[in-house]
Write a protein that holds these residues in place. Sequence first.
Motif, PDB file in Angstrom:
ATOM      1  N   THR A 178       0.827  -1.205   0.000  1.00 46.18           N
ATOM      2  CA  THR A 178       0.000   0.000   0.000  1.00 46.18           C
ATOM      3  C   THR A 178       0.858   1.251   0.000  1.00 46.18           C
ATOM      4  OG1 THR A 178      -0.152  -0.109   2.417  1.00 46.18           O
ATOM      5  CG2 THR A 178      -1.965  -1.078   1.143  1.00 46.18           C
ATOM      6  N   ALA A 179       0.359   2.282  -0.684  1.00 46.25           N
ATOM      7  CA  ALA A 179       1.076   3.549  -0.772  1.00 46.25           C
ATOM      8  C   ALA A 179       0.904   4.393   0.484  1.00 46.25           C
ATOM      9  CB  ALA A 179       0.599   4.333  -1.999  1.00 46.25           C
ATOM     10  N   ILE A 180      -0.037   4.019   1.348  1.00 42.86           N
ATOM     11  CA  ILE A 180      -0.177   4.591   2.688  1.00 42.86           C
ATOM     12  C   ILE A 180       0.233   3.493   3.666  1.00 42.86           C
ATOM     13  CG2 ILE A 180      -1.783   5.469   4.425  1.00 42.86           C
ATOM     14  CD1 ILE A 180      -3.436   6.648   2.178  1.00 42.86           C
ATOM     15  N   THR A 181       1.115   3.791   4.568  1.00 40.36           N
ATOM     16  CA  THR A 181       1.655   2.763   5.459  1.00 40.36           C
ATOM     17  C   THR A 181       0.589   2.226   6.400  1.00 40.36           C
ATOM     18  OG1 THR A 181       3.815   3.814   5.387  1.00 40.36           O
ATOM     19  CG2 THR A 181       3.440   2.240   7.161  1.00 40.36           C
ATOM     20  N   MET A 182       0.403   0.913   6.383  1.00 39.89           N
ATOM     21  CA  MET A 182      -0.480   0.212   7.320  1.00 39.89           C
ATOM     22  C   MET A 182       0.122  -1.167   7.553  1.00 39.89           C
ATOM     23  SD  MET A 182      -3.786  -0.176   4.764  1.00 39.89           S
ATOM     24  CE  MET A 182      -4.024   1.579   4.528  1.00 39.89           C
ATOM     25  N   GLN A 183       1.214  -1.190   8.281  1.00 42.01           N
ATOM     26  CA  GLN A 183       2.067  -2.376   8.363  1.00 42.01           C
ATOM     27  C   GLN A 183       1.404  -3.585   9.007  1.00 42.01           C
ATOM     28  OE1 GLN A 183       5.729  -1.111  10.191  1.00 42.01           O
ATOM     29  NE2 GLN A 183       6.490  -0.160   8.330  1.00 42.01           N
ATOM     30  N   GLN A 184       0.332  -3.370   9.754  1.00 40.67           N
ATOM     31  CA  GLN A 184      -0.341  -4.529  10.357  1.00 40.67           C
ATOM     32  C   GLN A 184      -1.078  -5.377   9.321  1.00 40.67           C
ATOM     33  OE1 GLN A 184      -0.302  -1.513  11.569  1.00 40.67           O
ATOM     34  NE2 GLN A 184       0.013  -1.516  13.783  1.00 40.67           N
ATOM     35  N   VAL A 185      -1.405  -4.778   8.169  1.00 38.60           N
ATOM     36  CA  VAL A 185      -2.197  -5.514   7.176  1.00 38.60           C
ATOM     37  C   VAL A 185      -1.522  -5.625   5.819  1.00 38.60           C
ATOM     38  CG1 VAL A 185      -4.397  -4.969   8.279  1.00 38.60           C
ATOM     39  CG2 VAL A 185      -3.493  -3.436   6.526  1.00 38.60           C
ATOM     40  N   ALA A 186      -0.483  -4.845   5.554  1.00 41.18           N
ATOM     41  CA  ALA A 186       0.135  -4.861   4.230  1.00 41.18           C
ATOM     42  C   ALA A 186       1.555  -4.322   4.300  1.00 41.18           C
ATOM     43  CB  ALA A 186      -0.688  -4.009   3.254  1.00 41.18           C
ATOM     44  N   GLU A 187       2.346  -4.664   3.292  1.00 42.78           N
ATOM     45  CA  GLU A 187       3.679  -4.097   3.172  1.00 42.78           C
ATOM     46  C   GLU A 187       3.568  -2.659   2.647  1.00 42.78           C
ATOM     47  OE1 GLU A 187       5.920  -6.390   0.404  1.00 42.78           O
ATOM     48  OE2 GLU A 187       5.950  -8.201   1.638  1.00 42.78           O
ATOM     49  N   PRO A 188       4.501  -1.799   3.017  1.00 36.57           N
ATOM     50  CA  PRO A 188       4.562  -0.493   2.352  1.00 36.57           C
ATOM     51  C   PRO A 188       5.036  -0.688   0.919  1.00 36.57           C
ATOM     52  CG  PRO A 188       6.455  -0.782   3.779  1.00 36.57           C
ATOM     53  CD  PRO A 188       5.562  -1.964   4.025  1.00 36.57           C
ATOM     54  N   TYR A 189       4.603   0.203   0.020  1.00 36.19           N
ATOM     55  CA  TYR A 189       5.038   0.086  -1.370  1.00 36.19           C
ATOM     56  C   TYR A 189       6.526   0.402  -1.482  1.00 36.19           C
ATOM     57  CZ  TYR A 189       6.037   1.058  -6.204  1.00 36.19           C
ATOM     58  OH  TYR A 189       6.624   1.057  -7.448  1.00 36.19           O
ATOM     59  N   ILE A 190       7.287  -0.588  -1.936  1.00 34.28           N
ATOM     60  CA  ILE A 190       8.707  -0.424  -2.240  1.00 34.28           C
ATOM     61  C   ILE A 190       8.918  -1.059  -3.607  1.00 34.28           C
ATOM     62  CG2 ILE A 190      11.083  -0.973  -1.566  1.00 34.28           C
ATOM     63  CD1 ILE A 190      10.066  -1.221   1.325  1.00 34.28           C
ATOM     64  N   ARG A 191       9.320  -0.261  -4.555  1.00 31.15           N
ATOM     65  CA  ARG A 191       9.386  -0.719  -5.944  1.00 31.15           C
ATOM     66  C   ARG A 191      10.262  -1.967  -6.098  1.00 31.15           C
ATOM     67  NH1 ARG A 191      13.418  -1.572 -10.099  1.00 31.15           N
ATOM     68  NH2 ARG A 191      12.286  -1.528 -12.077  1.00 31.15           N
ATOM     69  N   ASN A 192      11.470  -1.931  -5.576  1.00 33.13           N
ATOM     70  CA  ASN A 192      12.384  -3.063  -5.753  1.00 33.13           C
ATOM     71  C   ASN A 192      11.853  -4.332  -5.100  1.00 33.13           C
ATOM     72  OD1 ASN A 192      14.049  -1.400  -7.173  1.00 33.13           O
ATOM     73  ND2 ASN A 192      15.731  -1.381  -5.686  1.00 33.13           N
ATOM     74  N   LYS A 193      11.182  -4.160  -3.956  1.00 35.98           N
ATOM     75  CA  LYS A 193      10.607  -5.324  -3.283  1.00 35.98           C
ATOM     76  C   LYS A 193       9.458  -5.906  -4.107  1.00 35.98           C
ATOM     77  CE  LYS A 193       9.630  -6.794   1.434  1.00 35.98           C
ATOM     78  NZ  LYS A 193       9.514  -6.362   2.847  1.00 35.98           N
ATOM     79  N   ALA A 194       8.667  -5.030  -4.709  1.00 34.44           N
ATOM     80  CA  ALA A 194       7.575  -5.496  -5.563  1.00 34.44           C
ATOM     81  C   ALA A 194       8.113  -6.296  -6.742  1.00 34.44           C
ATOM     82  CB  ALA A 194       6.754  -4.301  -6.054  1.00 34.44           C
ATOM     83  N   VAL A 195       9.162  -5.788  -7.385  1.00 35.75           N
ATOM     84  CA  VAL A 195       9.751  -6.479  -8.525  1.00 35.75           C
ATOM     85  C   VAL A 195      10.331  -7.827  -8.095  1.00 35.75           C
ATOM     86  CG1 VAL A 195      11.632  -6.389 -10.220  1.00 35.75           C
ATOM     87  CG2 VAL A 195      10.174  -4.382  -9.853  1.00 35.75           C
ATOM     88  N   ASN A 196      10.916  -7.871  -6.914  1.00 35.58           N
ATOM     89  CA  ASN A 196      11.456  -9.128  -6.399  1.00 35.58           C
ATOM     90  C   ASN A 196      10.342 -10.149  -6.178  1.00 35.58           C
ATOM     91  OD1 ASN A 196      13.651 -10.773  -5.250  1.00 35.58           O
ATOM     92  ND2 ASN A 196      12.592 -10.460  -3.305  1.00 35.58           N
ATOM     93  N   HIS A 197       9.214  -9.696  -5.607  1.00 35.54           N
ATOM     94  CA  HIS A 197       8.071 -10.599  -5.441  1.00 35.54           C
ATOM     95  C   HIS A 197       7.609 -11.144  -6.791  1.00 35.54           C
ATOM     96  CE1 HIS A 197       7.680  -9.903  -1.226  1.00 35.54           C
ATOM     97  NE2 HIS A 197       7.139  -8.694  -1.299  1.00 35.54           N
ATOM     98  N   LEU A 198       7.485 -10.263  -7.762  1.00 36.41           N
ATOM     99  CA  LEU A 198       7.019 -10.675  -9.090  1.00 36.41           C
ATOM    100  C   LEU A 198       7.955 -11.704  -9.707  1.00 36.41           C
ATOM    101  CD1 LEU A 198       5.931  -7.180 -10.461  1.00 36.41           C
ATOM    102  CD2 LEU A 198       4.395  -9.075  -9.914  1.00 36.41           C
ATOM    103  N   SER A 199       9.255 -11.482  -9.557  1.00 32.65           N
ATOM    104  CA  SER A 199      10.239 -12.401 -10.144  1.00 32.65           C
ATOM    105  C   SER A 199      10.169 -13.787  -9.515  1.00 32.65           C
ATOM    106  CB  SER A 199      11.647 -11.827 -10.011  1.00 32.65           C
ATOM    107  OG  SER A 199      12.053 -11.788  -8.654  1.00 32.65           O
ATOM    108  N   LYS A 200       9.612 -13.855  -8.309  1.00 32.58           N
ATOM    109  CA  LYS A 200       9.456 -15.144  -7.625  1.00 32.58           C
ATOM    110  C   LYS A 200       8.076 -15.760  -7.843  1.00 32.58           C
ATOM    111  CE  LYS A 200      12.862 -14.165  -4.020  1.00 32.58           C
ATOM    112  NZ  LYS A 200      13.110 -13.951  -2.574  1.00 32.58           N
ATOM    113  N   GLY A 201       7.298 -15.167  -8.720  1.00 34.17           N
ATOM    114  CA  GLY A 201       5.996 -15.736  -9.062  1.00 34.17           C
ATOM    115  C   GLY A 201       4.858 -15.337  -8.154  1.00 34.17           C
ATOM    116  N   ARG A 202       5.097 -14.356  -7.287  1.00 31.89           N
ATOM    117  CA  ARG A 202       4.037 -13.898  -6.394  1.00 31.89           C
ATOM    118  C   ARG A 202       3.192 -12.827  -7.081  1.00 31.89           C
ATOM    119  NH1 ARG A 202       8.716 -13.007  -1.889  1.00 31.89           N
ATOM    120  NH2 ARG A 202       9.002 -15.198  -1.313  1.00 31.89           N
ATOM    121  N   VAL A 203       1.898 -12.853  -6.830  1.00 29.70           N
ATOM    122  CA  VAL A 203       1.022 -11.783  -7.303  1.00 29.70           C
ATOM    123  C   VAL A 203       1.178 -10.602  -6.343  1.00 29.70           C
ATOM    124  CG1 VAL A 203      -1.361 -11.082  -7.754  1.00 29.70           C
ATOM    125  CG2 VAL A 203      -0.617 -13.429  -8.266  1.00 29.70           C
TER     126      VAL A 203
END
Length: 236
Positions: free
Chosen positions: A100-125
Amino acid sequence: MEPKYRRILLKISGEALAGEKKTGLDYSIITDICKSVKKCVDAGVQVAIVVGGGNFWRGRSSGAMDRTRADHIGMLATAMNSLALADVLESLGCVVRVQTAITMQQVAEPYIRNKAVNHLSKGRVVIFGCGTGNPFFSTDTAASLRAVEIQADIFLKATLVDGVYDKDPHKYPDAKKFERLTFSQVLNDELAVMDSTAATMCRDNRMTMLVFDLSRPDNIYDAVMGKSVGTVVAED
């Protein structure tokens, strides 16, 4: 059959998740959408999703409320939809991360571009919630931005019509459907496919968009496999 695209950004409207109820969540419809997404994942496609919040809240119809606050409420609505999509996708066997682009760490990760790309490369939606995190920007603009940031091969815009028309096909029987057009045409002719900020973002960054009808959820999979569905929008 090999997928045409390796990495996609799928934009789903909040209204599409509500079905005929027009508000809230229709889990039968969400399940059908998620089944099509899973078929893409199983085919080896990296899938990122941006979802709107119109089934819960529409900031522009909030009356006298301060626009910034109204847009913040809309961002929270997209977070609810993101969690609902994640839940159904996980029940189907997908590995999902909500950012999420608004931080709510109890329910979601904060948006971090490199982390998102890493998730995608591992087959995660990866599901992006809360738009851009800023008021005055639509979820179409958020989808355009995320598509460019993650270097998606295509921006799939799932709507309630089967492509881009020169005028509203629900009002005008003689409306003409485009098979292909440019973002410059969208902007110059003020075609109601997306807001001007989103169209400019795609045009300036050479992002290709496909607009198609989500009432048949398998169009998501068909689009990924290169079948002819909807309208292609790209600069020449």
